[in-house]
Design a protein around this motif. Structure first.
Motif, short mmCIF file in Angstrom:
data_model
loop_
_atom_site.label_atom_id
_atom_site.label_comp_id
_atom_site.label_asym_id
_atom_site.label_seq_id
_atom_site.Cartn_x
_atom_site.Cartn_y
_atom_site.Cartn_z
N VAL A 181 0.34 -1.37 -0.24
CA VAL A 181 0.47 -0.13 0.00
C VAL A 181 1.08 1.26 0.36
N GLN A 182 2.02 1.12 0.38
CA GLN A 182 2.85 2.61 0.55
C GLN A 182 2.72 3.59 -1.14
N PRO A 183 2.95 2.67 -2.15
CA PRO A 183 2.46 3.82 -3.17
C PRO A 183 1.28 5.19 -3.35
N LEU A 184 0.16 3.95 -2.44
CA LEU A 184 -1.41 4.40 -2.99
C LEU A 184 -1.05 5.86 -1.43
N GLU A 185 -0.67 5.43 -0.32
CA GLU A 185 -0.42 6.32 0.58
C GLU A 185 0.85 7.19 0.50
N ALA A 186 1.55 7.16 -0.07
CA ALA A 186 2.22 8.39 -0.19
C ALA A 186 1.82 9.13 -1.73
N SER A 187 1.03 8.50 -2.98
CA SER A 187 0.36 9.49 -3.30
C SER A 187 -0.83 9.89 -3.10
N MET A 188 -2.00 9.81 -1.96
CA MET A 188 -2.44 10.12 -1.00
C MET A 188 -1.96 11.11 -0.53
N ASN A 189 -1.28 11.20 0.50
CA ASN A 189 -0.96 12.11 1.34
C ASN A 189 -0.03 13.57 0.54
N ALA A 190 0.12 13.25 -0.83
CA ALA A 190 0.87 13.93 -1.68
C ALA A 190 -0.31 14.97 -2.16
N ALA A 191 -1.57 13.96 -2.87
CA ALA A 191 -2.70 14.60 -3.00
C ALA A 191 -3.33 16.41 -1.91
N LEU A 192 -3.20 15.27 -0.73
CA LEU A 192 -3.85 15.82 0.58
C LEU A 192 -2.91 17.20 0.95
N ALA A 193 -1.47 17.28 0.78
CA ALA A 193 -0.30 17.52 1.14
C ALA A 193 -0.34 19.40 0.30
N TYR A 194 -0.83 19.03 -1.68
CA TYR A 194 -1.00 19.91 -1.98
C TYR A 194 -2.05 21.01 -1.86
N LEU A 195 -3.15 19.62 -1.99
CA LEU A 195 -4.18 20.87 -1.50
C LEU A 195 -4.94 21.48 -0.51
N ARG A 196 -4.37 20.81 0.81
CA ARG A 196 -4.14 21.74 2.48
C ARG A 196 -3.19 23.57 1.98
N SER A 197 -2.33 23.11 0.66
CA SER A 197 -1.48 24.30 0.30
C SER A 197 -2.39 25.71 0.10
N PHE A 198 -3.28 25.19 -1.17
CA PHE A 198 -3.96 26.12 -0.90
C PHE A 198 -5.54 26.58 -0.30
N ALA A 199 -5.72 26.35 1.15
CA ALA A 199 -6.41 26.38 2.37
C ALA A 199 -6.59 27.88 2.78
N MET A 200 -7.21 28.66 2.97
CA MET A 200 -7.64 30.02 3.49
C MET A 200 -6.10 29.72 5.29
N GLY A 201 -5.80 31.19 4.63
CA GLY A 201 -4.86 30.82 5.84
C GLY A 201 -3.78 30.58 6.26
N ILE A 202 -3.33 30.18 4.99
CA ILE A 202 -1.94 29.36 5.00
C ILE A 202 -0.98 30.08 3.53
#
Length: 141
Positions: free
Chosen positions: A120-141
């Motif tokens: 599962v490591q590749p899926l964990e890594a890809s999803m974590n990276a995509a969610l981190a990228y999404l969070r970079s667009f959160a208000m207040g960041i």
């Protein structure tokens, strides 16, 4: 058959994409995808992705139908991202189409690599990276 596979993933069985309208819901979606891979010993689990690999280069009509299925999945993610933006959770001007494609690509690519590597490591890594990228667009960041 392709349309049925695309629709079934939206209705049952797959990690839910219908209510991806918060950071918590997106994390739960990613976690559900990862858990499904663990439960099935990383043997895939995306019928539409499997069909894409088999048919997209051989038959233009099938490729178009598969692409339409993936676009419907992307649009479900996009609807959730729009709701987040409309509530002020994502910055104005954020390219929501790009984010929706990033999340869908992280899922599909991660599942494919996890299936191939039987881990599962590749899926964990890809999803974590995509969610981190999404969070970079959160208000207040």
């Amino acid at each position: 058959m392709i349309t049925r596979q695309a629709d079934s993933a939206l209705d049952t069985g797959e990690p839910r994409v219908a209510a991806l309208d918060s950071f918590d819901a997106l994390r739960a979606w990613a976690d559900a995808a990862i858990e499904r891979q663990r439960e099935n010993d990383c043997r895939g689990d995306c019928s539409l992705g499997s069909l894409a690999g088999e048919l997209s280069t051989k038959d233009e009509e099938s490729r178009t139908d598969i692409a339409d299925g993936f676009l419907r999945w992307k649009d479900m993610i996009l609807n959730g991202l729009r709701a987040m933006r409309d509530r002020g959770e994502l910055r104005d001007g954020t390219d929501l189409d790009e984010l929706a494609f990033a999340l869908l690509s992280a899922l599909q690519g991660g599942v494919l690599l996890s299936q191939t590597m039987r881990h599962v490591q590749p899926l964990e890594a890809s999803m974590n990276a995509a969610l981190a990228y999404l969070r970079s667009f959160a208000m207040g960041i």
